[in-house]
Scaffold this active site. Structure first.
Site, mmCIF file in Angstrom:
data_model
loop_
_atom_site.group_PDB
_atom_site.id
_atom_site.type_symbol
_atom_site.label_atom_id
_atom_site.label_comp_id
_atom_site.label_asym_id
_atom_site.label_seq_id
_atom_site.Cartn_x
_atom_site.Cartn_y
_atom_site.Cartn_z
ATOM 1 N N TYR A 157 0.836 -1.214 0.000
ATOM 2 C CA TYR A 157 0.000 0.000 0.000
ATOM 3 C C TYR A 157 0.871 1.265 0.000
ATOM 4 C CZ TYR A 157 -4.436 2.435 0.579
ATOM 5 O OH TYR A 157 -5.543 3.232 0.389
ATOM 6 N N LYS A 164 -3.385 8.321 2.831
ATOM 7 C CA LYS A 164 -4.640 8.104 3.584
ATOM 8 C C LYS A 164 -4.491 8.570 5.031
ATOM 9 C CE LYS A 164 -7.386 6.024 0.484
ATOM 10 N NZ LYS A 164 -8.484 6.780 -0.179
ATOM 11 N N ARG A 194 -13.606 -5.266 -4.581
ATOM 12 C CA ARG A 194 -13.163 -5.568 -5.949
ATOM 13 C C ARG A 194 -13.604 -4.451 -6.900
ATOM 14 N NH1 ARG A 194 -10.874 -10.450 -5.910
ATOM 15 N NH2 ARG A 194 -11.589 -12.016 -4.425
HETATM 16 C C1 IMJ Z 1 -3.906 -0.835 -3.332
HETATM 17 C C2 IMJ Z 1 -2.534 -1.056 -3.469
HETATM 18 C C3 IMJ Z 1 -1.851 -1.957 -2.670
HETATM 19 C C4 IMJ Z 1 -2.520 -2.661 -1.690
HETATM 20 C C5 IMJ Z 1 -3.892 -2.445 -1.549
HETATM 21 C C6 IMJ Z 1 -4.597 -1.525 -2.372
HETATM 22 N N1 IMJ Z 1 -4.823 -3.003 -0.705
HETATM 23 C C7 IMJ Z 1 -6.054 -2.490 -0.955
HETATM 24 C C8 IMJ Z 1 -5.967 -1.574 -1.998
HETATM 25 C C9 IMJ Z 1 -4.472 -3.999 0.295
HETATM 26 C C10 IMJ Z 1 -7.280 -2.866 -0.235
HETATM 27 C C11 IMJ Z 1 -7.099 -0.746 -2.593
HETATM 28 N N2 IMJ Z 1 -7.190 0.567 -1.925
HETATM 29 C C12 IMJ Z 1 -7.696 0.577 -0.569
HETATM 30 C C13 IMJ Z 1 -6.799 1.762 -2.500
HETATM 31 O O1 IMJ Z 1 -6.867 2.781 -1.845
HETATM 32 C C14 IMJ Z 1 -6.286 1.800 -3.881
HETATM 33 C C15 IMJ Z 1 -5.780 2.944 -4.411
HETATM 34 C C16 IMJ Z 1 -5.141 3.026 -5.714
HETATM 35 C C17 IMJ Z 1 -5.204 2.026 -6.669
HETATM 36 C C18 IMJ Z 1 -4.559 2.190 -7.893
HETATM 37 C C19 IMJ Z 1 -4.536 1.112 -8.943
HETATM 38 C C20 IMJ Z 1 -4.257 1.651 -10.333
HETATM 39 C C21 IMJ Z 1 -3.278 2.793 -10.368
HETATM 40 N N3 IMJ Z 1 -3.166 3.603 -9.295
HETATM 41 C C22 IMJ Z 1 -3.854 3.399 -8.115
HETATM 42 N N4 IMJ Z 1 -3.815 4.356 -7.174
HETATM 43 C C23 IMJ Z 1 -4.454 4.181 -5.999
HETATM 44 O O2 IMJ Z 1 -2.625 2.998 -11.382
#
Ligand code: IMJ
Length: 272
Positions: A157, A164, A194
Site C-alpha cells: 500500500y 490516507k 473488488r
Molecule cells: C492498493 C494497493 C496496494 C494494496 C492495496 C490496495 N490493498 C487495498 C488496496 C491492500 C485494499 C485498494 N485501496 C484501498 C486503495 O486505496 C487503492 C488505491 C489506488 C489504486 C490504484 C490502482 C491503479 C493505479 N493507481 C492506483 N492508485 C491508488 O494505477
C-alpha cells in the site's frame, strides 16, 4: 422504502469510475432514499461510463472535473451554485498513486509520485471542502473513503498509506473548521473491495482471502453495506457525529492474530 432519509437533500458524488465503484454503490443507496445528485468524472474515458449510470437514476448534472485541477473545481462549484444555489452533501471517493509504486519498498517512492499521490488522494478533499462549504448554507455533511493502510502497514500500500493517513488527519481539521457552520466531515475506512482501484493489487487474491477469513464476520463486505454507512453519515441519522474515521470492514481492523483454525482453513483453501 419506509423512510426517505435523503428527501430534499442535494449533493455531489465524485469518483464513480464504473458500476463497481464505491461511489456508485453510495449513489444508488442515496437515490433510493430520495437524494438528488450531481456526478463528476476525471476525463472522457470515465465520462462514457458515468453518464449512463447517472442517467439511470435521473441525475441531470454530470460534469468533467479533474479533482487535482483548481480551475476544474472552481468550474464545478460555480455550476452547482448556478443550478442549485445551495447543497447538502459531498461524497469524495478519489485516490491515485503511480501503480509502479504500489509494490516493492515504500522508501523507493519518488518525490514526484509522493506529491501527486498526496495531491489527488488527500489535498483534493480539502480543496473540495473549501468550495462546498460556501454552498452548504443550511449545514451539511461530507464523506471521504480511507483504508486501514493509513494506520497500519499493509503490503504494497506504501505511498497510499501515507496519503490516507494525511487524509484522515485532514478530516479532523476540516471537522473543527466547519463545525461552527454545522457541516460534518467524516471518513469511512472500507475493507478491500473488488473495484477498479482494488483490482490488480500486488498479492490481491491472497490478501483478499486472508482478510475475509481473518475478519470477525468471516465474509467480504458489499457495496450495499458501504452505501448504507454513507446514508447514515450523510443523512440526519448522524447529526452529532463529526471528525470520525469509521471502519466498515467486517471487523478486520480490531483483530490481532487469527486463531489456529483460521490459518488451517486458509492453508486448506490454498490448494484450490
Ligand atoms: C492498493 C494497493 C496496494 C494494496 C492495496 C490496495 N490493498 C487495498 C488496496 C491492500 C485494499 C485498494 N485501496 C484501498 C486503495 O486505496 C487503492 C488505491 C489506488 C489504486 C490504484 C490502482 C491503479 C493505479 N493507481 C492506483 N492508485 C491508488 O494505477
Amino acid at each position: 422504502m419506509s423512510a426517505k432519509l435523503m428527501q430534499g437533500k442535494r449533493g455531489v458524488v465524485m469518483g464513480v469510475a464504473n458500476d463497481h465503484s464505491i461511489a456508485w454503490g453510495v449513489a444508488k443507496t442515496l437515490h433510493e432514499h430520495g437524494a438528488e445528485m450531481a456526478f463528476t468524472y476525471q476525463d472522457e474515458p470515465f465520462g462514457k461510463r458515468v453518464r449512463p449510470l447517472a442517467e439511470s437514476i435521473g441525475a441531470k448534472i454530470v460534469i468533467q472535473c479533474d479533482a487535482s485541477k483548481e480551475e476544474d473545481l472552481d468550474r464545478l462549484f460555480a455550476t452547482l451554485k448556478q443550478e442549485w444555489g445551495s447543497m447538502d452533501f459531498v461524497v469524495h471517493s478519489i485516490a491515485y498513486a503511480d501503480k509502479n509504486e504500489l509494490k516493492g519498498d515504500y522508501f523507493d517512492t519518488s518525490l514526484a509520485n509522493f506529491l501527486n499521490a498526496m495531491h489527488i488522494s488527500c489535498f483534493s478533499f480539502t480543496a473540495v471542502a473549501k468550495r462546498a462549504k460556501d454552498l452548504m448554507t443550511k449545514g451539511g455533511s461530507m464523506i471521504t473513503f480511507s483504508y486501514l493502510g493509513a494506520e497500519r502497514v499493509m503490503p504494497n500500500y506504501n505511498v497510499m498509506g501515507v496519503a490516507k493517513a494525511a487524509l484522515e488527519a485532514s478530516v479532523r481539521y476540516l471537522a473543527v473548521d466547519l463545525g461552527p457552520k454545522n457541516i460534518r466531515v467524516n471518513s469511512i475506512s472500507a475493507g478491500p473491495m473488488r473495484t477498479l482501484a482494488g483490482a490488480a493489487i500486488g498479492g490481491g487474491r491472497h490478501l483478499f482471502k486472508f482478510i475475509t477469513k481473518a475478519s470477525p464476520l468471516g465474509r467480504p463486505l458489499t457495496l450495499e453495506e458501504l452505501g448504507n454507512t454513507a446514508l447514515y453519515f450523510l443523512s440526519d441519522l448522524s447529526t452529532a457525529v463529526t471528525g470520525e474515521n469509521h471502519y466498515v470492514d467486517c471487523g478486520f481492523n480490531i483483530t490481532g492474530m487469527p486463531r489456529q483454525e483460521t490459518f488451517d482453513e486458509i492453508a486448506a483453501s490454498n490448494g484450490n
